[in-house]
Design a protein around this motif. Structure first.
Motif, PDB file in Angstrom:
ATOM      1  N   LEU A  13       0.822  -1.203   0.000  1.00  0.00           N
ATOM      2  CA  LEU A  13       0.000   0.000   0.000  1.00  0.00           C
ATOM      3  C   LEU A  13       0.860   1.259   0.000  1.00  0.00           C
ATOM      4  CD1 LEU A  13      -2.657  -1.114   2.652  1.00  0.00           C
ATOM      5  CD2 LEU A  13      -2.755  -1.321   0.167  1.00  0.00           C
ATOM      6  N   THR A  14       2.160   1.090  -0.016  1.00  0.00           N
ATOM      7  CA  THR A  14       3.085   2.214   0.038  1.00  0.00           C
ATOM      8  C   THR A  14       3.882   2.274  -1.254  1.00  0.00           C
ATOM      9  OG1 THR A  14       3.313   1.916   2.425  1.00  0.00           O
ATOM     10  CG2 THR A  14       5.014   3.227   1.324  1.00  0.00           C
ATOM     11  N   ALA A  15       3.930   3.449  -1.871  1.00  0.00           N
ATOM     12  CA  ALA A  15       4.715   3.598  -3.099  1.00  0.00           C
ATOM     13  C   ALA A  15       6.188   3.410  -2.773  1.00  0.00           C
ATOM     14  CB  ALA A  15       4.479   4.975  -3.703  1.00  0.00           C
ATOM     15  N   PRO A  16       6.889   2.560  -3.516  1.00  0.00           N
ATOM     16  CA  PRO A  16       8.315   2.357  -3.231  1.00  0.00           C
ATOM     17  C   PRO A  16       9.122   3.612  -3.541  1.00  0.00           C
ATOM     18  CG  PRO A  16       7.711   1.280  -5.282  1.00  0.00           C
ATOM     19  CD  PRO A  16       6.432   1.771  -4.672  1.00  0.00           C
ATOM     20  N   VAL A  17      10.139   3.847  -2.745  1.00  0.00           N
ATOM     21  CA  VAL A  17      11.048   4.974  -2.970  1.00  0.00           C
ATOM     22  C   VAL A  17      12.038   4.551  -4.044  1.00  0.00           C
ATOM     23  CG1 VAL A  17      12.740   6.506  -1.915  1.00  0.00           C
ATOM     24  CG2 VAL A  17      10.764   5.719  -0.585  1.00  0.00           C
ATOM     25  N   ARG A  18      12.092   5.287  -5.134  1.00  0.00           N
ATOM     26  CA  ARG A  18      12.879   4.876  -6.300  1.00  0.00           C
ATOM     27  C   ARG A  18      14.331   5.320  -6.177  1.00  0.00           C
ATOM     28  NH1 ARG A  18       8.731   6.321 -11.321  1.00  0.00           N
ATOM     29  NH2 ARG A  18       7.153   4.749 -10.814  1.00  0.00           N
ATOM     30  N   LEU A  19      15.174   4.411  -5.738  1.00  0.00           N
ATOM     31  CA  LEU A  19      16.587   4.743  -5.551  1.00  0.00           C
ATOM     32  C   LEU A  19      17.367   4.749  -6.856  1.00  0.00           C
ATOM     33  CD1 LEU A  19      17.386   2.758  -2.270  1.00  0.00           C
ATOM     34  CD2 LEU A  19      16.410   5.036  -2.553  1.00  0.00           C
ATOM     35  N   THR A  34      12.032  10.096   3.314  1.00  0.00           N
ATOM     36  CA  THR A  34      10.804   9.395   2.945  1.00  0.00           C
ATOM     37  C   THR A  34      10.836   7.947   3.434  1.00  0.00           C
ATOM     38  OG1 THR A  34      10.561  10.784   0.979  1.00  0.00           O
ATOM     39  CG2 THR A  34       9.313   8.728   1.028  1.00  0.00           C
ATOM     40  N   LEU A  35      11.984   7.298   3.281  1.00  0.00           N
ATOM     41  CA  LEU A  35      12.120   5.926   3.777  1.00  0.00           C
ATOM     42  C   LEU A  35      11.986   5.880   5.298  1.00  0.00           C
ATOM     43  CD1 LEU A  35      15.080   4.655   1.560  1.00  0.00           C
ATOM     44  CD2 LEU A  35      12.783   3.661   1.633  1.00  0.00           C
ATOM     45  N   ARG A  36      12.623   6.817   5.984  1.00  0.00           N
ATOM     46  CA  ARG A  36      12.610   6.825   7.447  1.00  0.00           C
ATOM     47  C   ARG A  36      11.200   7.083   7.978  1.00  0.00           C
ATOM     48  NH1 ARG A  36      17.117   7.332  10.835  1.00  0.00           N
ATOM     49  NH2 ARG A  36      16.456   6.951  12.976  1.00  0.00           N
ATOM     50  N   ALA A  37      10.419   7.845   7.232  1.00  0.00           N
ATOM     51  CA  ALA A  37       9.052   8.127   7.659  1.00  0.00           C
ATOM     52  C   ALA A  37       8.200   6.863   7.687  1.00  0.00           C
ATOM     53  CB  ALA A  37       8.423   9.170   6.742  1.00  0.00           C
ATOM     54  N   GLN A  38       8.615   5.819   6.958  1.00  0.00           N
ATOM     55  CA  GLN A  38       7.881   4.555   6.940  1.00  0.00           C
ATOM     56  C   GLN A  38       8.172   3.705   8.172  1.00  0.00           C
ATOM     57  OE1 GLN A  38       8.743   2.564   3.238  1.00  0.00           O
ATOM     58  NE2 GLN A  38       8.026   4.258   1.980  1.00  0.00           N
ATOM     59  N   GLY A  39       9.203   4.064   8.937  1.00  0.00           N
ATOM     60  CA  GLY A  39       9.576   3.291  10.103  1.00  0.00           C
ATOM     61  C   GLY A  39      11.022   2.849  10.020  1.00  0.00           C
ATOM     62  N   PRO A  40      11.466   1.945  10.890  1.00  0.00           N
ATOM     63  CA  PRO A  40      12.858   1.479  10.871  1.00  0.00           C
ATOM     64  C   PRO A  40      13.259   0.830   9.554  1.00  0.00           C
ATOM     65  CG  PRO A  40      11.738   0.756  12.870  1.00  0.00           C
ATOM     66  CD  PRO A  40      10.683   1.296  11.953  1.00  0.00           C
ATOM     67  N   ILE A  41      12.263   0.295   8.838  1.00  0.00           N
ATOM     68  CA  ILE A  41      12.514  -0.378   7.563  1.00  0.00           C
ATOM     69  C   ILE A  41      11.548   0.184   6.529  1.00  0.00           C
ATOM     70  CG2 ILE A  41      12.623  -2.595   6.372  1.00  0.00           C
ATOM     71  CD1 ILE A  41      12.996  -3.891   9.149  1.00  0.00           C
ATOM     72  N   GLY A  42      12.104   0.708   5.443  1.00  0.00           N
ATOM     73  CA  GLY A  42      11.291   1.280   4.389  1.00  0.00           C
ATOM     74  C   GLY A  42      11.166   0.352   3.195  1.00  0.00           C
ATOM     75  N   TRP A  43      10.469   0.826   2.184  1.00  0.00           N
ATOM     76  CA  TRP A  43      10.178   0.023   0.992  1.00  0.00           C
ATOM     77  C   TRP A  43      10.668   0.795  -0.217  1.00  0.00           C
ATOM     78  CZ3 TRP A  43       9.724  -4.518  -0.628  1.00  0.00           C
ATOM     79  CH2 TRP A  43       8.955  -4.895  -1.725  1.00  0.00           C
ATOM     80  N   ALA A  44      11.519   0.171  -1.024  1.00  0.00           N
ATOM     81  CA  ALA A  44      12.179   0.895  -2.106  1.00  0.00           C
ATOM     82  C   ALA A  44      12.235   0.063  -3.374  1.00  0.00           C
ATOM     83  CB  ALA A  44      13.587   1.302  -1.685  1.00  0.00           C
ATOM     84  N   GLU A  45      12.632   0.737  -4.452  1.00  0.00           N
ATOM     85  CA  GLU A  45      12.855   0.106  -5.747  1.00  0.00           C
ATOM     86  C   GLU A  45      14.308   0.372  -6.126  1.00  0.00           C
ATOM     87  OE1 GLU A  45       9.912  -0.342  -9.628  1.00  0.00           O
ATOM     88  OE2 GLU A  45      10.328   1.655  -8.835  1.00  0.00           O
ATOM     89  N   LEU A  46      15.105  -0.689  -6.253  1.00  0.00           N
ATOM     90  CA  LEU A  46      16.518  -0.546  -6.590  1.00  0.00           C
ATOM     91  C   LEU A  46      16.728  -0.301  -8.081  1.00  0.00           C
ATOM     92  CD1 LEU A  46      17.982  -3.468  -4.439  1.00  0.00           C
ATOM     93  CD2 LEU A  46      17.676  -1.065  -3.794  1.00  0.00           C
ATOM     94  N   ALA A  47      15.846  -0.835  -8.886  1.00  0.00           N
ATOM     95  CA  ALA A  47      15.806  -0.658 -10.338  1.00  0.00           C
ATOM     96  C   ALA A  47      14.353  -0.866 -10.721  1.00  0.00           C
ATOM     97  CB  ALA A  47      16.721  -1.665 -11.033  1.00  0.00           C
TER      98      ALA A  47
END
Length: 428
Positions: A13-19, A34-47
């Motif tokens: 439900l969370t848009a991944p942070v596009r690294l 933005t990642l830190r706002a999600q908590g200790p562990i965020g959700w991202a896109e590496l590619a």
């Protein structure tokens, strides 16, 4: 097919942070927030299409890096879900070396690395650093201008590691170019990985035919008897981990030094040690900003997050450095305890001291030759290379009073150094 958590995972439900975006290279700290706002562990896109959990909290990172029962560094279950043309595979695919091994297998690989590097004396390493700096300054010093990324930090590390592993200076350009392309994780990644693989295979073939006093020969002859494949992947790891982060550490430190004239004057006068600038980079702008990839062996709850098995968990050393002041809240800590650039747990960097010696020695030697380095651009206008894993400058242009070093030390051990005139056409 890509690894994406099940629908029950809150991160769907969370848009991944596009690294992988250019914006991340320009301003990573906004992305970390933005990642830190999600908590200790965020959700991202590496590619595009390659998702990962990203740990931005120091306590969570330490717990993960020390918990070898819950977490593994073996990427093969994830790798089976990823397209072979994925641009991050160059940095994340499984290889038979210490980075991707757990337990006793990891100890065996790590032991061979430590034993090989233990035979590199600090004074010998310092001489190699000085020699490499002298060669490079002899190339660009007479011009009175240079790019300290492409003409100094990166080719210097290639020169040093070529000599440590037993190849002549003429091969250094290949190493530099291949690792740079692979590290960015973009469309050139596969080409860089392939070229780097050819470089390593040719190196090992040369050392198999004729041993020398070098790291490659020590791995080949180690009493733990690595297989030929294991030697290949150990060298693959050691060269890559030694060259790329160290080059970025040097250029990032130089950019911070030169961006602050008052700071620079205290360094060139000897009133302040270069180590201070290097430690600042390790804390606030660490060169390997997102890595230390792990995987949950089974889906599990961790620091309030549900982690799916076989999904990458990336440690954001960059985010933790950025939030260090808040996390430490003014508490006293040892000189380098406020950063985690060396990692932690069984996979912590095994060659921390040689890396620091190279970085500090290179900057000291450069500023001895060229004490009036003047940046062409203010630091806020410098450009950074894209990629989810590193914090790496594209260029660091400087001007200075033209200078020609009066000597270039010979390489020991290995082939004799070419003269500056002979090497002028070999752009590393």
């Amino acid at each position: 097919m890509t690894a994406y958590p099940a629908r029950s995972d809150a991160f769907t439900l969370t848009a991944p942070v596009r690294l992988w975006e250019e914006g991340f290279a320009t301003d990573p700290y906004a992305y970390y927030a933005t990642l830190r706002a999600q908590g200790p562990i965020g959700w991202a896109e590496l590619a595009p299409g390659i998702f990962a959990y990203v740990v931005t909290d120091r306590r969570a990172a330490l717990d993960l890096l020390h918990d070898t029962e819950t977490f593994s560094v073996d990427p093969r279950p994830w790798e089976r879900t990823v397209s072979e043309d994925s641009p991050v595979l160059g940095m994340m695919r499984w290889r038979a070396n210490a980075l991707f091994a757990d337990g006793a297998e990891h100890v065996r690989y790590r032991t061979t690395m430590l034993d090989a590097f233990d035979l590199v004396e600090p004074h010998d390493l310092r001489e190699r650093v000085h020699r490499a700096v002298d060669i490079l300054v002899s190339r660009f010093g007479p011009r009175g201008e240079a790019d300290l990324v492409t003409e100094f930090a990166r080719p210097m590390m290639a020169l040093i590691f070529n000599s440590l592993f037993g190849l002549p200076d003429t091969e250094s350009g290949r190493l530099d170019a291949a690792l740079g392309a692979m590290m960015e994780g973009g469309e050139r990644s596969a080409q860089g990985e392939a070229e780097y693989g050819r470089y390593v295979m040719e190196l090992i073939a040369a050392k198999t035919a004729e041993r020398g006093d070098d790291l490659t020969s020590r791995l080949l002859d180690h009493p733990l008897e690595l297989t030929p494949e294991e030697v290949v992947w150990q060298v693959f790891l050691m060269l890559g981990a030694g060259h790329e982060p160290s080059a970025n550490l040097i250029s990032n430190a130089l950019s911070r030094i030169l961006g602050n004239p008052a700071y620079y004057s205290t360094l060139t006068s000897g009133a302040r040690p270069v180590m201070d600038a290097v430690m600042e980079v390790l804390r606030y702008e660490t060169p390997l900003s997102n890595y230390g990839v792990h995987f949950a062996r089974e889906s599990t709850s961790f620091h309030g997050m549900w982690l799916q098995a076989a999904v990458p968990i990336v440690i954001s050393f960059g985010a933790m450095g950025h939030f260090a002041e808040k996390d430490f809240a003014g508490a006293h800590h040892p000189h380098d305890a406020s950063h985690m650039s060396w990692g932690a747990g069984p996979h912590a960097c095994p060659v921390k001291q040689p890396a620091l010696l190279i970085a500090t020695g290179a900057i000291e030697r450069l500023t001895q030759w060229l004490p009036d380095l003047d940046p062409v651009l203010p630091r806020e206008r410098l450009e950074w290379r894209p990629g989810p894993f590193h914090r790496s400058l594209r260029a660091l242009p400087v001007r200075f009073t033209p200078r020609t070093p009066d000597r270039t030390p010979a390489l020991t051990p290995g082939p004799a150094a070419e003269s500056p005139t002979d090497q002028a056409g070999d752009r590393a």
